[in-house]
Design an enzyme around this catalytic site. Structure first.
Site, mmCIF file in Angstrom:
data_model
loop_
_atom_site.group_PDB
_atom_site.id
_atom_site.type_symbol
_atom_site.label_atom_id
_atom_site.label_comp_id
_atom_site.label_asym_id
_atom_site.label_seq_id
_atom_site.Cartn_x
_atom_site.Cartn_y
_atom_site.Cartn_z
ATOM 1 N N ASP A 322 0.852 -1.175 0.000
ATOM 2 C CA ASP A 322 0.000 0.000 0.000
ATOM 3 C C ASP A 322 0.894 1.234 0.000
ATOM 4 O O ASP A 322 2.052 1.165 0.417
ATOM 5 C CB ASP A 322 -0.896 -0.020 1.243
ATOM 6 C CG ASP A 322 -1.829 1.166 1.315
ATOM 7 O OD1 ASP A 322 -2.423 1.495 0.278
ATOM 8 O OD2 ASP A 322 -1.941 1.757 2.392
ATOM 9 N N ASP A 607 -1.986 -0.872 6.103
ATOM 10 C CA ASP A 607 -2.336 -0.436 7.449
ATOM 11 C C ASP A 607 -3.797 -0.088 7.599
ATOM 12 O O ASP A 607 -4.271 0.128 8.703
ATOM 13 C CB ASP A 607 -1.495 0.782 7.857
ATOM 14 C CG ASP A 607 -1.727 1.975 6.929
ATOM 15 O OD1 ASP A 607 -2.453 1.814 5.928
ATOM 16 O OD2 ASP A 607 -1.179 3.049 7.204
ATOM 17 N N ASP A 611 -7.231 -2.527 3.322
ATOM 18 C CA ASP A 611 -6.228 -3.537 2.986
ATOM 19 C C ASP A 611 -6.556 -4.908 3.575
ATOM 20 O O ASP A 611 -5.938 -5.906 3.195
ATOM 21 C CB ASP A 611 -4.850 -3.110 3.513
ATOM 22 C CG ASP A 611 -4.403 -1.780 2.962
ATOM 23 O OD1 ASP A 611 -4.634 -1.542 1.765
ATOM 24 O OD2 ASP A 611 -3.830 -0.983 3.714
#
Length: 866
Positions: A322, A607, A611
């Site tokens: 990410d 985080d 996700d």
């Protein structure tokens, strides 16, 4: 909605809220405001889970058999190892579980609510539907809610991946739709953070019904499969257990019915053979290596939630990351200034200042004078102690470059301000100056809003828009700044009633983590492909990737494009791109699953709540522990406690080292079991005196088990551990490729020891004397096999220099051997004769021949590898 009135503050109006009795009733009806999660395992449940391993069950049965036969010493020896393994695993799992619970407590929000007309601070779990939340800067929102009064800027990056706060306003009855970028602009969501403003919001959803909870529910449908190592070890254990049982039964029958041995002697020989074949070290090394590996990783700030994930680290081929909070620091800083020198219809010229180019210079003079006014009024338009990340960046930048100049006005206090509104995405602060009724205006906001406030021509507005687009293509978030003056006593109702002068543009960037470029380069050298998966804008993703050296390929795959492709087309497209932007949670999950279907072993880092489904579906999910959400941590196998991307490469390195050491330990197990099996089986088949009894094999475990669980676990990493490609996912330490050389080593060692035993029998040696010579040689050969199992390219004695535990084990082995040979009544219990020079000479000769055999094989192996 009409234009908002200027106001010196944005305090929420008094409200009554729910009564305590009604709140208690709703809490009992709807349940606590908690995300769906598994209950923590009790100590008993963890212990039972460990005991459910087939190999440990077999060891318990074997120990019980010895106990039933009255051999308490052997039973205690065997069962003690079982309970040590259980103890290590239970302690490690409980430690990991407690650490996660502590993380959850730290991240669990408390809520300020109004009940019975009084503000109260309560636990987030006690928030119910209908509660009135009082939200201020820095608060983590406890539940989904709808704004009733005030205004907010909210960091929703954990849901959307966007680092720029979203503006929130109460519902506008005059507007048919209440949407902002696809999200209700009056709605705030659980687990998001208020960065600016104050407001009153009514809770609409709690627990699993929140946006966070709905995403979390998708995790339940994502299965977690056992690792390849677990499957391979289970297959090997079943096969060897069946083989051991069959051979032991046959040996008992042969010894009793054909060789004329007594029933008890034959039974003991059969049990000894079963124990020799039984690979009790396999569950030992799996449990200890992975548990100690988890402990070592925790020392590097990597918390292991699923110990089996450590084994998968060495096979990772794709690292999907990410952007916000993983590759970047999730904070904003001013990266570029653009000042309009000539606002002309024919040509509007911008002069630019790149903060990165001047970062090495600490002198304020490094900021040209022409940019001072732009920064000065950006600071005036910003509160002195803001919480919003972009406003913090303005203050930090201004104090760095303008301190000591006349452009810093800490003494000025605004008389009133105009906050952001749905109609005007800009804010104006109004400062009184010395002249009567004279005021200074400072404005900042969205470029199009500020341009509109300045009443610029269409041509000049187009030129400014072009400059904004140029900055946006470099991944910058852009705001505009203007100044103005006003004279009067009663402030106008709208900012549009002022006259402003356009000053310029500020470009912000979420800076990359400093350790990321080196970590990405290390991943590349290790053959791990890095793919960015973000919800951010493609231009931002591309600019960051160029800055980090993440990919040489310019193409970007967007969520909209992904949705339009079938799996086959997406597979072909994915082979050509490393950057994926504007992704929704389902997009990330689909990409991870498609990569896995292509044979890739995927690690996913993130985080945010968005996700979580991909984190759980990945072979190894890696969540951020400091900033990450509960949902992300629960879905992940590993948690980075320091949120450092460099810890990911440290985890990859550790995973490869652990797998290498598992291979070494497995080679040793194969090599050492062959002579033990041969010495237990061949004498019985040839009607020789019994050579190894169960007590001898248990005693050997005092050397073999520490060698597996301590010595090989402590082996240092290989020099090329991060410069070779990932291992194949089908590889296993227990496969024939790893075992072939070890079996040959063990077979040669067994032949040498059996030849020595045959020679002693032919010379008429008593059984106890021959057993002493062969058993002592076997104990010493176990040590030699440790060195031979490490690396075919290195001499055996090189192991002692690189691994201090080998020398310590040798000393311990000598102490044990000396004790059993010379301390009464142990020699009698073990069936050993009194030590003699002839016996020691034979032991020395056998060990020397064994060393020559192993070094010869090493020489052949080195030639073969070349």
């Amino acid at each position: 909605m009409s234009a908002r009135e200027p106001t010196p503050s944005s305090q929420p109006a008094p409200a009554q809220g729910l009564g305590e009795i009604e709140a208690a009733r709703r809490l009992a009806r709807d349940g606590p405001n908690l995300l769906p999660e598994g209950r923590p395992k009790s100590l008993a449940a963890i212990a039972l889970g460990v005991l459910a391993e087939p190999m440990l069950l077999m060891l318990l049965i074997a120990g019980g058999t010895y106990l039933a036969l009255g051999d308490r010493g052997e039973a205690i020896f065997l069962l003690s190892f079982v309970f040590i393994v259980i103890g290590i695993t239970v302690v490690q799992q409980r430690r990991t579980q407690r650490a996660l619970e502590a993380l959850r407590e730290l991240s669990s929000p408390r809520a300020l609510v109004i009940r019975d007309g009084v503000e109260r601070r309560i636990a987030g779990r006690d928030v119910v539907r209908g509660d009135l939340l009082v939200l201020r800067e820095g608060d983590r929102v406890a539940a989904d809610a709808c704004l009733q009064e005030g205004r907010l800027a909210v960091d929703e990056s954990i849901l959307t991946g966007e680092p720029v706060p979203a503006q929130k306003f109460p519902p506008d009855p005059a507007q048919a739709e209440d949407l902002q970028d696809g999200t209700a602009r009056s709605q705030v969501f659980a687990s998001t953070v208020v960065t600016q403003g104050m407001a009153l919001a009514e809770v609409t959803s709690v627990g699993a019904d929140t946006e966070v909870g709905r995403i979390g529910r998708t995790l339940a449908g994502t299965a977690t499969a056992p690792s390849a190592l677990q499957r391979a070890s289970a297959v090997l254990v079943r096969r060897l257990a069946a083989l051991g049982l069959a051979l032991a039964t046959a040996l008992v029958l042969i010894g009793w019915l054909w060789a004329g041995q007594g029933a008890l002697t034959s039974l003991l020989s059969g049990i000894a053979l079963a124990m020799a074949i039984l690979p009790e070290e396999i569950p030992v090394i799996l449990a200890v290596f992975l548990a100690l590996g988890a402990w070592r990783m925790s020392q590097r700030k990597v918390l292991t939630r699923q110990v089996s994930a450590i084994e998968a680290l060495g096979a990772i081929t794709v690292l999907a990351v990410d952007k916000t909070g993983t590759l970047t620091q999730n904070r904003m800083e001013v990266a570029e200034l653009a000042v309009a020198r000539e606002l002309l219809a024919e040509e509007t010229h911008f002069e630019r200042f790149d903060a990165a180019d001047a970062v090495e210079c600490d002198d304020a003079d490094a900021l040209p004078e022409g940019f001072h006014e732009l920064v000065e009024f950006a600071m005036l338009a910003t509160p002195v102690d803001p919480f919003d990340p972009m406003e913090k960046a303005v203050g930090t930048f201004g104090r760095r470059w303008l301190t000591g100049t006349e452009h810093v006005h800490d003494e000025l206090v605004p008389a009133f301000d105009y906050p952001l509104s749905p109609q005007i995405l800009a804010m104006t602060r109004v400062f009184p100056v010395h002249a009567p009724a004279q005021h200074l205006l400072a404005t900042k906001g969205a470029p199009e809003a500020v341009v509109d406030l300045c009443h610029l021509t269409i041509e000049i507005a187009a030129a400014i828009r072009t400059e904004v687009e140029r900055m946006a293509e470099r991944g910058l978030r852009v705001i505009a700044v203007a100044r103005g003056s006003w004279q009067g006593a009663a402030p106008p109702t709208s900012q549009h009633d002022f006259d402003f002068t356009f000053l310029g543009l500020l470009g912000f960037v979420d800076p990359p983590r400093h350790e990321v470029p080196a970590a990405i380069a290390e991943c590349r050298s290790a053959g791990v492909r890095v793919i960015m998966m973000t919800g951010d804008h493609p231009a931002t993703a591309k600019a960051l990737a160029d800055q980090l050296g993440l990919s040489d390929r310019p193409a970007v795959l967007t969520g909209a494009e992904l949705s339009s492709l079938d799996d086959e087309a997406l597979r072909a497209r994915l082979a050509k791109v490393d950057l994926c932007a504007r992704l929704q949670p389902e997009h990330k999950l689909r990409l991870v699953q498609l990569l896995q279907a292509n044979g890739e072993v995927v690690a996913m880092t993130g985080d945010g709540v968005n996700d979580a489904p991909a984190l759980k579906a990945a072979n190894v999910g890696i969540a951020m522990g400091g900033r990450g959400t509960d949902v992300a941590r629960e879905a992940a196998a590993l948690v980075l406690l320091d949120d450092s991307f460099a810890s990911i490469t440290a985890a990859l390195r550790q995973g490869r080292r652990i797998y290498d050491n598992l291979c070494k330990a497995a080679r040793f197990i194969f090599a050492v079991h062959v002579p033990v099996i041969a010495l237990a089986l061949v004498p019985a088949l040839l009607a020789w005196p019994v050579l190894l009894l169960p007590v001898h094999i248990v005693l050997l475990q005092f050397v073999i088990d520490p060698a597996c669980s301590i010595v090989f676990e402590a082996e240092p990493e290989a020099d090329d551990v991060m410069s070779r490609p990932p291992r194949a996912v089908t590889d296993t330490p227990f496969g024939f490729g790893n075992a072939a050389l070890a079996l040959v080593q063990g077979a040669g060692t067994a032949a040498i020891l059996l030849a020595g035993h045959a020679w002693a029998i032919a010379r008429g040696w008593p059984a106890g004397e021959s057993r002493l010579a062969v058993f002592a040689a076997l104990m010493l050969m176990v040590f030699v096999l440790i060195g031979a199992s490490r690396d075919p390219a290195q001499p055996t004695l090189e192991a002692v220099r690189k691994n201090p535990w080998i020398g310590r084990l040798f000393v311990a082995m000598v102490v044990v051997l000396t004790t059993v040979l010379f301390v009464p009544p142990l020699p009698t219990i073990l069936g050993l004769a009194a030590p003699s020079s002839a016996g020691f000479t034979l032991s020395a000769v056998l060990v020397l021949l064994g060393c020559m055999w192993l070094e010869g094989l090493r020489w052949v192996a080195r030639k073969w590898h070349r």
